[in-house]
Write an enzyme that holds these catalytic residues in place. Structure first.
Site, PDB file in Angstrom:
ATOM      1  N   HIS A  18       0.819  -1.197  -0.006  1.00  0.00           N
ATOM      2  CA  HIS A  18       0.184  -0.081   0.025  1.00  0.00           C
ATOM      3  C   HIS A  18       0.870   1.152   0.181  1.00  0.00           C
ATOM      4  CE1 HIS A  18      -3.478   2.350   1.092  1.00  0.00           C
ATOM      5  NE2 HIS A  18      -2.803   3.205   1.718  1.00  0.00           N
ATOM      6  N   GLU A  19       1.705   1.315   1.110  1.00  0.00           N
ATOM      7  CA  GLU A  19       2.695   2.381   1.104  1.00  0.00           C
ATOM      8  C   GLU A  19       3.670   2.601  -0.075  1.00  0.00           C
ATOM      9  OE1 GLU A  19       1.827   4.761   2.955  1.00  0.00           O
ATOM     10  OE2 GLU A  19       0.498   3.412   4.482  1.00  0.00           O
ATOM     11  N   HIS A  22       2.052   4.534  -2.846  1.00  0.00           N
ATOM     12  CA  HIS A  22       1.977   6.240  -2.690  1.00  0.00           C
ATOM     13  C   HIS A  22       3.530   6.680  -2.792  1.00  0.00           C
ATOM     14  CE1 HIS A  22      -1.595   6.382  -0.863  1.00  0.00           C
ATOM     15  NE2 HIS A  22      -1.574   5.723   0.042  1.00  0.00           N
TER      16      HIS A  22
END
Length: 418
Positions: A18-19, A22
């Site tokens: 997920h990170e 980003h």
């Protein structure tokens, strides 16, 4: 210990991917990523690479990517400050010594009159006891040095707010997007190594000491009738079984081309919402190259639809908040899944990945969805919402989310221990 390791690996994978989404899209947009963190709280491991500090932190409750400009900058130079300056080969400032200047004897000490580290990248000031104003250019990758710790400056073109709404929106959406991609990849793994579930009510395994074994069901049996009604799919079979706990069911099975009659009494199993019946058989699988890809995408879609349906029921009050699970409840569920085998653990990880992606897209404060909402409002009205108003929205929302997390965790503890 097996569950602990499995939970840590699962948590690390879900949060990291997920990170990472980003991170990658922030860097592609030219943003300065100050930190990529897994977990919260004190650092237990860290290293720096390509401008970014990578950390693993003590509390396994999420993670974050800290992009320059999302929060107020750590250090602000104001008129009257005494700072030390060090220069690179191009005679541009590459280090700004904020304190402990005595530890940098080669630094040029000045009193600041004006500093612009956002746009013009220059510092103006006077040497101590001198009257001539000095002007220095600052390298775009210069560092503040405070308490002997270096922090890279962030010119405006490296900050989050300087990018277009499209780039900022993509950077925010990339985290949840990567969770959906991870889910597809995990379902592809299952389809490749385990096979694709067959449509028919055909079983691959009968669990020991189960109602199915007691009734005489065998591997490769296909259920074709229950109580005289034709059965053609696995979903029809499981729906009848789940609706019939402790009820005697007469079944007709196809066994190697011949029909056999068996009587099964599904075992009652308690769930948080109701009691269901189970007979202890597993669905049959088959290997299919094209079917594997179809399976990966349809499973991701079906899981998304299921989670959205449950979320809608929670919002409308059709289900209680007490049924929500936090980290404690997820750990307990992971413990139960791990005991059923590796493939089920992989499927559980895929389901949680979809869940994480969806939850982060909900337009709530402090979540990706809440921040995406403000980017969308800016795109529609042509100007951003005042930072102070957005900050209050996220601060209050974050506090409410923490309160919700405490309530959910307490409910988990009550279910498990009280």
């Amino acid at each position: 210990m097996t569950t602990v390791i499995a939970f840590i690996l699962m948590f690390g994978l879900l949060v990291s991917i997920h990170e990472w989404g980003h991170l990658i899209f922030a860097k592609r947009a030219g943003m300065l990523v100050r930190e990529f963190a897994i977990g919260f709280g004190p650092k237990i491991f860290s290293f720096t690479k390509n401008e970014t500090l990578y950390t693993i932190r003590l509390i396994p409750a999420g993670g974050y990517v800290r992009v320059a400009g999302e929060d107020p900058e750590i250090i602000e130079l104001k008129p009257g400050h005494h700072i030390g300056l060090e220069f690179n080969a191009a005679n541009k400032i590459n280090k700004i010594i904020v304190n402990n200047k005595s530890k940098h004897p080669n630094a040029r000490v000045i009193e600041v009159e004006h500093a612009d580290l956002d746009h013009e990248l220059r510092i103006e000031g006077y040497e101590i006891d001198e009257e001539d104003k000095l002007r220095f250019e600052v390298d775009p990758k210069a560092f503040f040095v405070m308490d002997e710790r270096e922090t890279q400056i962030a010119p405006y073109d490296r900050q989050f707010a300087s990018k277009s709404p499209r780039k900022r929106g993509m950077q925010l959406f990339a985290g949840p997007m990567m969770n959906f991609i991870l889910a597809i990849a995990l379902f592809l793994f299952l389809g490749t190594f385990q096979g694709v579930p067959v449509d028919e009510a055909k079983m691959s395994e009968v669990q020991p000491d189960s109602p199915g074994e007691e009734a005489g069901l065998q591997e490769n049996d296909e259920i074709i009738q229950i109580e005289g009604e034709s059965i053609s799919t696995w979903e029809e079979f499981t729906a009848i079984v789940q609706d019939s706990p402790e009820e005697e069911l007469s079944m007709t099975v196809d066994r190697n081309g011949e029909q056999e009659s068996v009587t099964v009494v599904p075992r009652a199993v308690e769930t948080p919402e109701f009691t269901i019946g189970q007979v202890g058989v597993q669905r049959a699988f088959e290997k299919s190259f094209l079917g594997t890809f179809e399976y990966a995408f349809t499973q991701t879609y079906d899981t998304t639809n299921m989670i959205l349906t449950n979320l809608g029921m929670l919002i409308t009050g059709q289900v209680s908040i007490e049924l929500l699970s936090g980290p404690v409840g997820i750990y307990d569920a992971t413990d139960q899944v791990v005991q059923t085998g590796f493939m089920n653990f992989v499927m559980w990880t895929a389901i949680l990945s979809v869940n994480l992606g969806i939850i982060n897209l909900v337009p709530l404060p402090a979540l990706d969805g809440g921040r995406l909402m403000f980017v969308g409002i800016e795109a529609l009205r042509g100007k951003p919402v005042a930072p102070e108003k957005e900050g209050i929205f996220h601060f209050v929302g974050f506090a409410l989310l923490m309160l919700l997390m405490i309530i959910v965790t307490w409910n988990d503890i009550q279910r498990l221990f009280l």
